[in-house]
Motif scaffolding. Structure first.
Motif, short mmCIF file in Angstrom:
data_model
loop_
_atom_site.label_atom_id
_atom_site.label_comp_id
_atom_site.label_asym_id
_atom_site.label_seq_id
_atom_site.Cartn_x
_atom_site.Cartn_y
_atom_site.Cartn_z
N ARG A 152 0.83 -1.19 0.15
CA ARG A 152 -0.03 0.03 0.00
C ARG A 152 0.86 1.42 -0.07
O ARG A 152 1.68 1.61 1.02
CB ARG A 152 -1.10 -0.09 1.17
CG ARG A 152 -1.79 1.29 1.44
CD ARG A 152 -2.38 1.21 2.64
NE ARG A 152 -3.24 0.19 2.88
CZ ARG A 152 -4.73 0.09 2.52
NH1 ARG A 152 -5.24 1.36 2.17
NH2 ARG A 152 -5.35 -0.79 2.70
N PRO A 153 0.75 2.10 -0.83
CA PRO A 153 1.38 3.33 -1.04
C PRO A 153 0.98 4.35 0.10
O PRO A 153 -0.12 4.42 0.37
CB PRO A 153 1.18 3.91 -2.43
CG PRO A 153 -0.33 3.77 -2.68
CD PRO A 153 -0.31 2.24 -1.98
N ARG A 154 1.83 4.95 0.62
CA ARG A 154 1.78 5.98 1.65
C ARG A 154 1.70 7.28 1.06
O ARG A 154 2.43 7.57 0.14
CB ARG A 154 2.88 6.03 2.72
CG ARG A 154 2.52 5.00 4.14
CD ARG A 154 2.56 3.56 3.68
NE ARG A 154 2.17 2.47 4.42
CZ ARG A 154 2.12 1.23 4.28
NH1 ARG A 154 2.17 0.76 3.00
NH2 ARG A 154 1.73 0.48 5.34
N ALA A 155 1.04 8.26 1.68
CA ALA A 155 1.13 9.66 1.31
C ALA A 155 2.60 10.35 1.00
O ALA A 155 3.32 10.00 1.79
CB ALA A 155 0.20 10.60 2.22
N ILE A 175 -6.19 5.88 -7.84
CA ILE A 175 -6.03 5.35 -6.57
C ILE A 175 -4.92 5.79 -5.86
O ILE A 175 -4.92 6.41 -4.71
CB ILE A 175 -6.33 3.92 -6.38
CG1 ILE A 175 -7.77 3.58 -7.02
CG2 ILE A 175 -6.13 3.37 -4.99
CD1 ILE A 175 -7.74 1.92 -7.05
N ALA A 176 -3.70 5.90 -6.36
CA ALA A 176 -2.51 6.49 -5.88
C ALA A 176 -2.46 7.94 -5.62
O ALA A 176 -2.28 8.46 -4.56
CB ALA A 176 -1.31 5.98 -6.89
N LYS A 177 -3.34 8.50 -6.66
CA LYS A 177 -3.52 10.08 -6.39
C LYS A 177 -4.26 10.22 -5.13
O LYS A 177 -4.10 11.11 -4.34
CB LYS A 177 -4.03 10.45 -7.47
CG LYS A 177 -3.22 10.69 -8.71
CD LYS A 177 -2.18 11.88 -8.55
CE LYS A 177 -2.44 13.21 -8.56
NZ LYS A 177 -1.64 14.28 -8.49
N ILE A 178 -5.64 9.61 -5.06
CA ILE A 178 -6.36 9.51 -3.90
C ILE A 178 -5.56 9.40 -2.74
O ILE A 178 -5.92 9.90 -1.44
CB ILE A 178 -7.44 8.65 -4.03
CG1 ILE A 178 -8.27 8.95 -5.18
CG2 ILE A 178 -8.31 8.39 -2.72
CD1 ILE A 178 -9.62 7.84 -5.67
N GLY A 180 -2.74 10.34 -1.95
CA GLY A 180 -1.85 11.27 -1.70
C GLY A 180 -0.44 11.29 -2.00
O GLY A 180 0.76 11.75 -1.77
N CYS A 181 -0.27 10.19 -3.18
CA CYS A 181 1.07 9.99 -3.80
C CYS A 181 1.40 10.84 -5.10
O CYS A 181 0.51 11.28 -5.74
CB CYS A 181 0.96 8.51 -4.33
SG CYS A 181 0.87 7.36 -2.92
N LYS A 182 2.78 11.23 -5.30
CA LYS A 182 3.20 11.47 -6.60
C LYS A 182 2.95 10.25 -7.58
O LYS A 182 3.26 9.53 -7.32
CB LYS A 182 4.61 11.96 -6.53
CG LYS A 182 4.92 12.49 -7.90
CD LYS A 182 6.48 12.77 -7.69
CE LYS A 182 7.00 13.11 -9.31
NZ LYS A 182 8.34 13.89 -9.09
N THR A 183 2.48 10.65 -8.85
CA THR A 183 2.24 9.61 -9.89
C THR A 183 3.05 9.80 -10.94
O THR A 183 3.31 11.05 -11.64
CB THR A 183 0.63 9.57 -10.08
OG1 THR A 183 0.20 10.82 -10.46
CG2 THR A 183 0.19 9.05 -8.67
N TYR A 229 11.41 5.78 -7.12
CA TYR A 229 10.21 5.43 -6.83
C TYR A 229 9.90 4.25 -5.69
O TYR A 229 10.85 3.51 -5.55
CB TYR A 229 9.72 4.75 -8.37
CG TYR A 229 10.11 5.42 -9.34
CD1 TYR A 229 8.71 6.37 -10.03
CD2 TYR A 229 11.15 5.41 -10.35
CE1 TYR A 229 8.96 7.09 -11.09
CE2 TYR A 229 11.20 6.54 -11.17
CZ TYR A 229 10.11 7.20 -11.54
OH TYR A 229 10.23 8.16 -12.69
N ASP A 230 8.91 4.42 -5.32
CA ASP A 230 8.47 3.83 -4.06
C ASP A 230 7.69 2.58 -4.48
O ASP A 230 8.06 1.57 -3.73
CB ASP A 230 8.01 4.60 -2.93
CG ASP A 230 8.97 5.70 -2.46
OD1 ASP A 230 9.72 5.61 -1.87
OD2 ASP A 230 8.19 6.80 -2.74
N VAL A 231 6.92 2.80 -5.47
CA VAL A 231 6.01 1.75 -5.69
C VAL A 231 5.88 1.41 -7.19
O VAL A 231 5.71 2.67 -8.05
CB VAL A 231 4.53 1.81 -5.14
CG1 VAL A 231 3.45 0.65 -5.65
CG2 VAL A 231 4.42 1.89 -3.69
N TYR A 232 6.18 0.44 -7.90
CA TYR A 232 6.09 0.09 -9.34
C TYR A 232 4.75 -0.96 -9.37
O TYR A 232 4.86 -2.24 -9.15
CB TYR A 232 7.39 -0.27 -9.97
CG TYR A 232 7.23 -0.91 -11.21
CD1 TYR A 232 6.40 -0.29 -12.13
CD2 TYR A 232 7.96 -2.06 -11.54
CE1 TYR A 232 6.13 -0.79 -13.46
CE2 TYR A 232 7.92 -2.62 -13.07
CZ TYR A 232 7.05 -1.83 -13.76
OH TYR A 232 6.94 -2.31 -15.14
#
Length: 374
Positions: A152-155, A175-178, A180-183, A229-232
């Protein structure tokens, strides 16, 4: 009642699949037994995963058998019933394949709208898309579940998505934007890139056709996010993954959803390089790094994105237990693993759609005979 019609899968493709791999057949409408219902398809799915099933090798199941109706998701209306659980006019989602009429049991389908229920304003086709298999894949694939939410990505984290304008990718990146992530989104056509940035609000976009080698992609990725990058969320595999993996930050997470770069023949004879990750998808593997301790016809059908199936199917093998000081993780995601949590996903995704936080596009092709070319 009209006669039945169906497309049978009759030849295994060596590369891209086309109409030559299917045979159109007609026949009588199936008879009902006690406890069964007859549905007429309103929408049928055409999805990338279907090409995986057509591989000559075992994936998450045995290869799709030749001489059988092509499997796919379906949203259909009950036209006759011999079960108290399904009434005429109810709309259900099922995995009955490319056939106009099919017999279902209550346990092998999911009611998405009762005949007497008020219209909620959402198109029924969404139950093969945002509110179906692609939605389940995006929602649980990115956010995880109650037993393991490590991906799960964190803000504030940076999430990169390949195939970002596709059915799954476009949902993941929103969903990543929701969250709070940079996309950062990767796609291959200017209008798709414009949609991602101008309508979905993606922070940075990359045209993989302009960056068609690992070296060029690496440069574009570094420019889009100098801090890594934190999540791919991987929908494509190939050289795009080759470029992203070294740029993942410490304890970065990689979710393997698709390997579409390999679907035109590479599933049976994969390209050389670190492109073995489709096996992570098939077996839902978790590969942990360790450091010391660790898918309408007017009166008929259309092909749209789809749904795998609804009854729960437990994953093969046990999930690895979390340990302290764990490293990064690769995780494969199959929508079927979360079929039992469909209602949860539908509730949240429907809310986001109504709030304007989640947007979607559908490709709808009219006519049953259009299916093989959809």
């Amino acid at each position: 009642m009209a006669e039945n019609e169906a497309y049978y899968y009759v030849a295994r493709p060596a590369g891209d699949v086309s109409s030559e791999h299917y045979e159109y057949r007609t026949g009588p409408v199936p008879e009902l037994g006690e406890g069964e219902a007859l549905i007429e398809a309103l929408y049928l799915s055409v999805d990338p995963y279907m090409r995986i099933q057509q591989s000559a090798k075992r994936t998450w199941e045995e290869p799709h058998a030749l001489g059988k109706v092509q499997g796919s998701g379906c949203v259909g209306r009950v036209v006759k019933s011999r079960t108290g659980e399904l009434g005429e006019g109810d709309v259900v989602a099922s995995y009955t394949g490319w056939t106009r009429f099919a017999v279902v049991t209550p346990g092998a389908c999911k009611v998405v709208r009762r005949a007497a229920a008020a219209d909620d304003g959402l198109p029924l086709s969404l139950y093969l898309g945002v509110l179906g298999m692609p939605g389940r894949t995006a929602y649980f694939g990115l956010l995880g579940d109650e037993t393991d939410d490590r991906r799960r990505p964190r803000a504030g984290e940076t999430v990169v998505v390949s195939g970002a304008a596709g059915a799954v990718g476009s949902l993941v990146i929103q969903i990543a934007k929701i969250q709070g992530c940079k996309t950062v989104g990767i796609a291959g056509k200017p209008h798709k890139l414009a949609w991602l940035k101008d309508e979905l609000g993606v922070d940075e976009v990359i045209n993989y056709k302009e960056h068609d080698t690992e070296e060029k992609m690496t440069q574009a990725l570094r420019q889009a996010s100098p801090d890594g990058y934190d999540v791919y969320f991987d929908n494509t595999g190939g050289y795009i993954s080759d470029a992203i993996i070294p740029l993942l930050n410490l304890r970065g997470r990689m979710i393997v959803c698709g390997q579409i770069s390999q679907y035109g023949g590479g599933l049976d004879a994969p390209a050389m390089g670190p492109r073995f990750l489709h096996h992570v998808l098939y077996h839902r593997l978790l590969i942990q790094g360790a450091f010391t301790s660790f898918f309408r016809i007017p009166g008929g059908l259309s092909g749209v994105r789809g749904s795998r199936r609804w009854p729960g199917d437990p994953p093969r093998g046990a999930r690895a237990e979390p340990r302290a000081h764990q490293g990064g993780a690769h995780a494969g995601i199959l929508a079927r693993d979360f079929a039992h949590r469909q209602d949860e996903m539908v509730a949240q995704m429907s809310q986001w759609i109504k709030e304007g936080k989640l947007k979607y596009k559908e490709t709808v092709v009219d006519g049953f005979k259009s299916l093989p070319d959809a």
